[in-house]
Design an enzyme around this catalytic site. Structure first.
Site, mmCIF file in Angstrom:
data_model
loop_
_atom_site.group_PDB
_atom_site.id
_atom_site.type_symbol
_atom_site.label_atom_id
_atom_site.label_comp_id
_atom_site.label_asym_id
_atom_site.label_seq_id
_atom_site.Cartn_x
_atom_site.Cartn_y
_atom_site.Cartn_z
ATOM 1 N N LEU A 41 141.432 154.131 -25.033
ATOM 2 C CA LEU A 41 140.005 154.420 -25.166
ATOM 3 C C LEU A 41 139.241 154.409 -23.856
ATOM 4 O O LEU A 41 138.017 154.565 -23.852
ATOM 5 C CB LEU A 41 139.388 153.424 -26.152
ATOM 6 N N GLY B 135 142.330 152.725 -17.302
ATOM 7 C CA GLY B 135 142.854 151.391 -17.039
ATOM 8 C C GLY B 135 144.272 151.498 -16.517
ATOM 9 O O GLY B 135 144.750 152.590 -16.180
ATOM 10 N N HIS C 209 147.260 151.310 -17.867
ATOM 11 C CA HIS C 209 148.219 152.157 -18.585
ATOM 12 C C HIS C 209 147.986 153.635 -18.272
ATOM 13 O O HIS C 209 148.939 154.395 -18.079
ATOM 14 C CB HIS C 209 148.113 151.930 -20.088
ATOM 15 N N HIS D 230 149.925 152.519 -27.344
ATOM 16 C CA HIS D 230 150.283 151.296 -26.639
ATOM 17 C C HIS D 230 151.497 150.638 -27.275
ATOM 18 O O HIS D 230 152.447 150.245 -26.592
ATOM 19 C CB HIS D 230 149.114 150.313 -26.631
ATOM 20 N N GLU E 184 159.332 151.820 -30.960
ATOM 21 C CA GLU E 184 160.104 153.033 -30.707
ATOM 22 C C GLU E 184 159.377 154.223 -31.328
ATOM 23 O O GLU E 184 158.711 154.075 -32.349
ATOM 24 C CB GLU E 184 161.502 152.910 -31.330
#
Length: 312
Positions: free
Chosen positions: A128, A131, A133, A70, A106
């Site tokens: 985990l 969702g 993302h 993330h 980065e």
């Protein structure tokens, strides 16, 4: 037979032929050993490249493993993820292991995919559950790299190896490995939170699996954002029900703002560290990578680049 003929010595194998034979044996043995990992498991063999001449030893490289994190403003997060990927490399020597972030750090995922050009890759989300993302951001990044032959693996959870990492972190924080009396004990599974119902379902399933691993100790999911209950509310609710020994299990891949807030909610109780570079996490990354390559996951847990299916 004349005396001179009987005295003729038997022809022996030339030394240079013996050396060539030993070289071939060594090469064949090395090729076989290259498919065995340090932990004793055999890695999948890959076919020879189509342009190689018959008998050529050239083989296709395994697709790169791109871990998708993330991202966090906490500098410990990047260090933790890098340590986890080092463990993955130790388990699978020779595998090209890379990192891309959704935001904040980065390399960002688009840049990481661009560096691969027209190669092959499996993207393993360091997330985990399902969702936004997993369902939107990662597929969008892959779609923006049409030359890349890419497969997106399932998120890390739910999975028994993830539960082992959660259990290990709890024990490290002081949870007894053998609970004598669990009637006054409970665990809050502190997760990031999402408005996606699939994400909440994945967290609840992990909570049930962790409860079983703890011998029936209640495990209550709680969240740092987006949904309820919050971690402090869950801790207080358990205490009100007579569960005065409450531990907080950190359902976060790496340190960050949410993980820190969740640990603070434990007050004087046990607060486990994020999952981080726990050995079970490294094994889980490779498990998801291998499952994506073999198509062993249910259709809703694995997504493949649409342009690949169209060109197949």
């Amino acid at each position: 037979m004349t005396e001179s003929a009987s005295a003729q010595p038997r022809e022996s194998l030339p030394l240079d032929s013996t050396a060539q034979l030993l070289t071939r044996i060594t090469a064949q043995l090395g090729a076989q050993l290259s498919h065995v990992s340090l932990n004793g498991t055999r890695r999948p063999m890959h076919h020879r490249t189509g342009g190689s001449a018959p008998g050529s030893a050239t083989i296709n490289r395994a697709p790169a493993l791109v871990a998708v994190a993330h991202g966090s403003r906490d500098p410990q997060a990047l260090r933790t993820v890098m340590k986890l990927l080092d463990r993955v490399r130790e388990l699978r020597p020779g595998l090209d292991v890379r990192l891309g972030h959704i935001e904040l750090n980065e390399p960002l995922l688009p840049a990481a995919l661009s560096d691969l050009g027209s190669g092959d890759a499996v993207l393993v989300p360091l997330l985990l559950g399902r969702g936004h993302h997993v369902k939107r951001d990662i597929p969008a990044a892959v779609a923006a790299a049409p030359a890349l032959r890419a497969t997106i693996a399932a998120p890390l959870g739910p999975h028994p190896l993830l539960v082992e990492a959660l259990y290990g972190r709890l024990v490290e924080a002081g949870w007894p490995a053998e609970e004598a009396d669990s009637r006054g004990s409970a665990v809050v599974l502190a997760a990031a939170g999402s408005r996606d119902p699939d994400s909440a379902a994945d967290t609840r399933r992990t909570a049930r699996m962790l409860s079983e691993r703890l011998g029936g100790v209640p495990v209550v999911p709680a969240y740092a954002s987006a949904t309820t209950p919050t971690v402090p509310v869950a801790v207080r609710a358990l205490a009100a029900r007579g569960r005065h020994r409450v531990a907080v299990a950190s359902y976060f891949t790496a340190p960050g703002r949410f993980a820190t807030a969740a640990a603070a909610a434990a007050a004087a109780g046990t607060a486990a560290a994020p999952l981080g570079a726990h050995p079970a996490m490294a094994r889980l990354l490779l498990c998801r990578y291998d499952q994506a390559l073999t198509g062993a996951l249910p259709a809703h847990e694995v997504a493949t680049n649409d342009h690949l299916l169209a060109s197949a």
